[in-house]
Design a protein around this motif. Sequence first.
Motif, PDB file in Angstrom:
ATOM      1  N   PRO A   1      53.613 -25.887   1.475  1.00  0.00           N
ATOM      2  CA  PRO A   1      54.077 -25.861   2.865  1.00  0.00           C
ATOM      3  C   PRO A   1      52.955 -26.063   3.899  1.00  0.00           C
ATOM      4  O   PRO A   1      53.228 -26.477   5.025  1.00  0.00           O
ATOM      5  CB  PRO A   1      54.696 -24.471   3.017  1.00  0.00           C
ATOM      6  CG  PRO A   1      55.125 -24.112   1.640  1.00  0.00           C
ATOM      7  CD  PRO A   1      54.069 -24.693   0.739  1.00  0.00           C
ATOM      8  N   GLU A   2      51.708 -25.831   3.513  1.00  0.00           N
ATOM      9  CA  GLU A   2      50.625 -25.932   4.483  1.00  0.00           C
ATOM     10  C   GLU A   2      49.573 -26.985   4.170  1.00  0.00           C
ATOM     11  O   GLU A   2      48.711 -27.264   5.003  1.00  0.00           O
ATOM     12  CB  GLU A   2      49.954 -24.573   4.630  1.00  0.00           C
ATOM     13  CG  GLU A   2      50.942 -23.538   5.165  1.00  0.00           C
ATOM     14  CD  GLU A   2      50.289 -22.231   5.518  1.00  0.00           C
ATOM     15  OE1 GLU A   2      49.052 -22.172   5.578  1.00  0.00           O
ATOM     16  OE2 GLU A   2      51.041 -21.267   5.723  1.00  0.00           O
ATOM     17  N   LYS A   3      49.628 -27.600   2.969  1.00  0.00           N
ATOM     18  CA  LYS A   3      48.597 -28.575   2.594  1.00  0.00           C
ATOM     19  C   LYS A   3      49.152 -29.620   1.641  1.00  0.00           C
ATOM     20  O   LYS A   3      50.071 -29.363   0.879  1.00  0.00           O
ATOM     21  CB  LYS A   3      47.415 -27.895   1.893  1.00  0.00           C
ATOM     22  CG  LYS A   3      46.640 -26.962   2.769  1.00  0.00           C
ATOM     23  CD  LYS A   3      45.494 -26.340   2.025  1.00  0.00           C
ATOM     24  CE  LYS A   3      44.817 -25.346   2.961  1.00  0.00           C
ATOM     25  NZ  LYS A   3      43.750 -24.616   2.361  1.00  0.00           N
TER      26      LYS A   3
ATOM     27  N   ARG B   1      50.810 -31.351   9.697  1.00  0.00           N
ATOM     28  CA  ARG B   1      52.210 -31.007   9.419  1.00  0.00           C
ATOM     29  C   ARG B   1      53.102 -32.231   9.208  1.00  0.00           C
ATOM     30  O   ARG B   1      53.987 -32.225   8.363  1.00  0.00           O
ATOM     31  CB  ARG B   1      52.779 -30.145  10.547  1.00  0.00           C
ATOM     32  CG  ARG B   1      52.198 -28.754  10.561  1.00  0.00           C
ATOM     33  CD  ARG B   1      52.865 -27.929  11.674  1.00  0.00           C
ATOM     34  NE  ARG B   1      52.151 -26.691  11.879  1.00  0.00           N
ATOM     35  CZ  ARG B   1      52.535 -25.528  11.353  1.00  0.00           C
ATOM     36  NH1 ARG B   1      53.601 -25.469  10.617  1.00  0.00           N
ATOM     37  NH2 ARG B   1      51.829 -24.440  11.589  1.00  0.00           N
ATOM     38  N   SER B   2      52.862 -33.300   9.964  1.00  0.00           N
ATOM     39  CA  SER B   2      53.670 -34.509   9.818  1.00  0.00           C
ATOM     40  C   SER B   2      53.437 -35.162   8.458  1.00  0.00           C
ATOM     41  O   SER B   2      54.375 -35.635   7.812  1.00  0.00           O
ATOM     42  CB  SER B   2      53.355 -35.510  10.929  1.00  0.00           C
ATOM     43  OG  SER B   2      53.702 -34.985  12.179  1.00  0.00           O
ATOM     44  N   VAL B   3      52.204 -35.179   8.009  1.00  0.00           N
ATOM     45  CA  VAL B   3      51.878 -35.764   6.708  1.00  0.00           C
ATOM     46  C   VAL B   3      52.457 -34.903   5.587  1.00  0.00           C
ATOM     47  O   VAL B   3      52.993 -35.435   4.604  1.00  0.00           O
ATOM     48  CB  VAL B   3      50.342 -35.934   6.563  1.00  0.00           C
ATOM     49  CG1 VAL B   3      49.980 -36.394   5.159  1.00  0.00           C
ATOM     50  CG2 VAL B   3      49.818 -36.920   7.603  1.00  0.00           C
ATOM     51  N   ILE B   4      52.381 -33.590   5.733  1.00  0.00           N
ATOM     52  CA  ILE B   4      52.962 -32.684   4.732  1.00  0.00           C
ATOM     53  C   ILE B   4      54.467 -32.913   4.642  1.00  0.00           C
ATOM     54  O   ILE B   4      55.018 -33.064   3.549  1.00  0.00           O
ATOM     55  CB  ILE B   4      52.653 -31.212   5.085  1.00  0.00           C
ATOM     56  CG1 ILE B   4      51.153 -30.959   5.013  1.00  0.00           C
ATOM     57  CG2 ILE B   4      53.428 -30.263   4.175  1.00  0.00           C
ATOM     58  CD1 ILE B   4      50.717 -29.656   5.658  1.00  0.00           C
TER      59      ILE B   4
ATOM     60  N   ILE C   1      41.137 -34.759  -1.781  1.00  0.00           N
ATOM     61  CA  ILE C   1      41.338 -34.860  -0.338  1.00  0.00           C
ATOM     62  C   ILE C   1      42.376 -33.805   0.027  1.00  0.00           C
ATOM     63  O   ILE C   1      43.442 -33.728  -0.600  1.00  0.00           O
ATOM     64  CB  ILE C   1      41.851 -36.258   0.056  1.00  0.00           C
ATOM     65  CG1 ILE C   1      40.832 -37.324  -0.326  1.00  0.00           C
ATOM     66  CG2 ILE C   1      42.183 -36.318   1.546  1.00  0.00           C
ATOM     67  CD1 ILE C   1      41.354 -38.741  -0.216  1.00  0.00           C
ATOM     68  N   VAL C   2      42.088 -32.999   1.030  1.00  0.00           N
ATOM     69  CA  VAL C   2      43.018 -31.972   1.493  1.00  0.00           C
ATOM     70  C   VAL C   2      43.489 -32.363   2.889  1.00  0.00           C
ATOM     71  O   VAL C   2      42.664 -32.621   3.771  1.00  0.00           O
ATOM     72  CB  VAL C   2      42.349 -30.574   1.532  1.00  0.00           C
ATOM     73  CG1 VAL C   2      43.330 -29.534   2.053  1.00  0.00           C
ATOM     74  CG2 VAL C   2      41.830 -30.196   0.156  1.00  0.00           C
TER      75      VAL C   2
END
Length: 77
Positions: A36-38, A56-59, A51-52
């Motif tokens: 939910p966060e990464k 939020r849009s990409v998640i 790569i982290v």
Amino acid sequence: ESEEAQNLKKFSRNYNFTAKILPKETNLSTNLVVTPEKVVIHQLMSPIMAIVIENRSVIKMHQEMFEVMWKAIPDQE
């Protein structure tokens, strides 16, 4: 469709999760972990790196893409 994947699927009910087997021609060289966060993209081949992404849009996009792919893979018994 490796032996390891087949075993994981076979015992998935014991561990309370659902597994699907990707088509034979699928050859992935990275892991993709979506929380939910990464979003973590982990390269399995040398040079090993990750790569982290915490946007939020990409998640949300990765979560939606996962759902589309999950629904496209038929359930196997």
